[in-house]
Design a protein around this motif. Structure first.
Motif, PDB file in Angstrom:
ATOM      1  N   ALA A  19      45.882  42.766  40.577  1.00 39.72           N
ATOM      2  CA  ALA A  19      44.992  42.764  41.739  1.00 39.72           C
ATOM      3  C   ALA A  19      45.617  43.568  42.868  1.00 39.72           C
ATOM      4  O   ALA A  19      46.840  43.575  43.047  1.00 39.72           O
ATOM      5  CB  ALA A  19      44.747  41.332  42.203  1.00 39.72           C
ATOM      6  N   TYR A  20      44.773  44.253  43.612  1.00 46.05           N
ATOM      7  CA  TYR A  20      45.187  45.029  44.781  1.00 46.05           C
ATOM      8  C   TYR A  20      44.506  44.432  46.006  1.00 46.05           C
ATOM      9  O   TYR A  20      43.316  44.132  45.965  1.00 46.05           O
ATOM     10  CB  TYR A  20      44.781  46.493  44.608  1.00 46.05           C
ATOM     11  CG  TYR A  20      45.440  47.131  43.413  1.00 46.05           C
ATOM     12  CD1 TYR A  20      46.698  47.688  43.511  1.00 46.05           C
ATOM     13  CD2 TYR A  20      44.804  47.128  42.173  1.00 46.05           C
ATOM     14  CE1 TYR A  20      47.319  48.256  42.398  1.00 46.05           C
ATOM     15  CE2 TYR A  20      45.415  47.690  41.066  1.00 46.05           C
ATOM     16  CZ  TYR A  20      46.667  48.242  41.191  1.00 46.05           C
ATOM     17  OH  TYR A  20      47.274  48.791  40.080  1.00 46.05           O
ATOM     18  N   VAL A  31      51.462  41.168  37.233  1.00 45.48           N
ATOM     19  CA  VAL A  31      50.439  41.098  36.186  1.00 45.48           C
ATOM     20  C   VAL A  31      50.013  39.638  36.064  1.00 45.48           C
ATOM     21  O   VAL A  31      50.837  38.749  35.890  1.00 45.48           O
ATOM     22  CB  VAL A  31      50.986  41.622  34.838  1.00 45.48           C
ATOM     23  CG1 VAL A  31      49.966  41.411  33.728  1.00 45.48           C
ATOM     24  CG2 VAL A  31      51.359  43.087  34.948  1.00 45.48           C
ATOM     25  N   LEU A  32      48.717  39.416  36.194  1.00 41.69           N
ATOM     26  CA  LEU A  32      48.142  38.076  36.098  1.00 41.69           C
ATOM     27  C   LEU A  32      47.316  37.981  34.824  1.00 41.69           C
ATOM     28  O   LEU A  32      46.949  39.003  34.243  1.00 41.69           O
ATOM     29  CB  LEU A  32      47.234  37.810  37.304  1.00 41.69           C
ATOM     30  CG  LEU A  32      47.867  37.965  38.680  1.00 41.69           C
ATOM     31  CD1 LEU A  32      46.807  37.828  39.767  1.00 41.69           C
ATOM     32  CD2 LEU A  32      48.974  36.951  38.882  1.00 41.69           C
ATOM     33  N   LEU A  45      33.572  36.209  33.411  1.00 35.32           N
ATOM     34  CA  LEU A  45      34.936  36.742  33.416  1.00 35.32           C
ATOM     35  C   LEU A  45      35.315  37.228  34.814  1.00 35.32           C
ATOM     36  O   LEU A  45      36.410  36.956  35.304  1.00 35.32           O
ATOM     37  CB  LEU A  45      35.044  37.881  32.398  1.00 35.32           C
ATOM     38  CG  LEU A  45      36.425  38.447  32.136  1.00 35.32           C
ATOM     39  CD1 LEU A  45      37.382  37.377  31.645  1.00 35.32           C
ATOM     40  CD2 LEU A  45      36.328  39.576  31.119  1.00 35.32           C
ATOM     41  N   HIS A  46      34.395  37.907  35.487  1.00 33.47           N
ATOM     42  CA  HIS A  46      34.628  38.391  36.842  1.00 33.47           C
ATOM     43  C   HIS A  46      34.906  37.217  37.792  1.00 33.47           C
ATOM     44  O   HIS A  46      35.857  37.270  38.588  1.00 33.47           O
ATOM     45  CB  HIS A  46      33.413  39.187  37.326  1.00 33.47           C
ATOM     46  CG  HIS A  46      33.484  39.621  38.745  1.00 33.47           C
ATOM     47  ND1 HIS A  46      34.269  40.678  39.159  1.00 33.47           N
ATOM     48  CD2 HIS A  46      32.878  39.137  39.856  1.00 33.47           C
ATOM     49  CE1 HIS A  46      34.138  40.813  40.478  1.00 33.47           C
ATOM     50  NE2 HIS A  46      33.293  39.906  40.910  1.00 33.47           N
ATOM     51  N   ILE A  47      34.126  36.158  37.687  1.00 27.78           N
ATOM     52  CA  ILE A  47      34.328  34.978  38.543  1.00 27.78           C
ATOM     53  C   ILE A  47      35.690  34.354  38.275  1.00 27.78           C
ATOM     54  O   ILE A  47      36.415  33.984  39.205  1.00 27.78           O
ATOM     55  CB  ILE A  47      33.190  33.959  38.321  1.00 27.78           C
ATOM     56  CG1 ILE A  47      31.893  34.512  38.922  1.00 27.78           C
ATOM     57  CG2 ILE A  47      33.535  32.591  38.920  1.00 27.78           C
ATOM     58  CD1 ILE A  47      30.645  33.732  38.533  1.00 27.78           C
ATOM     59  N   GLN A  48      36.074  34.241  37.009  1.00 27.33           N
ATOM     60  CA  GLN A  48      37.372  33.653  36.664  1.00 27.33           C
ATOM     61  C   GLN A  48      38.527  34.501  37.196  1.00 27.33           C
ATOM     62  O   GLN A  48      39.529  33.964  37.676  1.00 27.33           O
ATOM     63  CB  GLN A  48      37.487  33.497  35.157  1.00 27.33           C
ATOM     64  CG  GLN A  48      36.569  32.429  34.600  1.00 27.33           C
ATOM     65  CD  GLN A  48      36.665  32.345  33.096  1.00 27.33           C
ATOM     66  OE1 GLN A  48      37.720  32.008  32.560  1.00 27.33           O
ATOM     67  NE2 GLN A  48      35.583  32.658  32.410  1.00 27.33           N
ATOM     68  N   GLU A  55      43.638  31.984  43.838  1.00 34.36           N
ATOM     69  CA  GLU A  55      44.640  30.952  43.581  1.00 34.36           C
ATOM     70  C   GLU A  55      46.047  31.498  43.851  1.00 34.36           C
ATOM     71  O   GLU A  55      46.868  30.851  44.497  1.00 34.36           O
ATOM     72  CB  GLU A  55      44.515  30.495  42.128  1.00 34.36           C
ATOM     73  CG  GLU A  55      45.557  29.517  41.667  1.00 34.36           C
ATOM     74  CD  GLU A  55      45.412  29.262  40.168  1.00 34.36           C
ATOM     75  OE1 GLU A  55      46.394  29.487  39.441  1.00 34.36           O
ATOM     76  OE2 GLU A  55      44.321  28.872  39.726  1.00 34.36           O
ATOM     77  N   VAL A  56      46.325  32.691  43.384  1.00 33.48           N
ATOM     78  CA  VAL A  56      47.649  33.293  43.551  1.00 33.48           C
ATOM     79  C   VAL A  56      47.916  33.658  45.008  1.00 33.48           C
ATOM     80  O   VAL A  56      49.014  33.431  45.521  1.00 33.48           O
ATOM     81  CB  VAL A  56      47.794  34.540  42.645  1.00 33.48           C
ATOM     82  CG1 VAL A  56      49.021  35.355  43.006  1.00 33.48           C
ATOM     83  CG2 VAL A  56      47.850  34.117  41.183  1.00 33.48           C
ATOM     84  N   LEU A  57      46.906  34.206  45.687  1.00 38.72           N
ATOM     85  CA  LEU A  57      47.088  34.628  47.072  1.00 38.72           C
ATOM     86  C   LEU A  57      46.926  33.477  48.066  1.00 38.72           C
ATOM     87  O   LEU A  57      47.247  33.634  49.240  1.00 38.72           O
ATOM     88  CB  LEU A  57      46.109  35.755  47.408  1.00 38.72           C
ATOM     89  CG  LEU A  57      46.298  37.037  46.580  1.00 38.72           C
ATOM     90  CD1 LEU A  57      45.277  38.075  46.992  1.00 38.72           C
ATOM     91  CD2 LEU A  57      47.708  37.586  46.708  1.00 38.72           C
TER      92      LEU A  57
END
Length: 78
Positions: A19-20, A31-32, A45-48, A55-57
């Motif tokens: 993600a950027y 890499v997630l 898939l896009h929503i997930q 969640e990460v940010l």
């Protein structure tokens, strides 16, 4: 010729992405990955992926992403 993604059993898959985010999207996550069903729609898939980025940010953040591996049948060893 056998396709390792399409010919694998229809079970959980792993999609890997980066993600950027930030001003002009100059910051990058590690890499997630997400684990999902092979039958999931592109919208699902896009929503997930968006949920995983948030969640990460730690919050909903404007971002874009680049998929490195789409629906790999096995987890990539680290």
């Amino acid at each position: 010729m056998k396709d390792f993604v399409l010919d694998a059993p229809n079970a959980n898959r792993y999609t890997y992405f980066v993600a950027y985010y930030g001003k002009d999207f100059q910051k990058q996550t590690a890499v997630l990955h997400i684990k999902h069903n092979f039958d999931d729609t592109i919208q699902s898939l896009h929503i997930q992926i968006r949920q995983r980025i948030n969640e990460v940010l730690g919050q909903e953040t404007p971002s874009c992403y680049h998929i490195l591996a789409l629906a790999a049948p096995e987890a990539v060893p680290v």
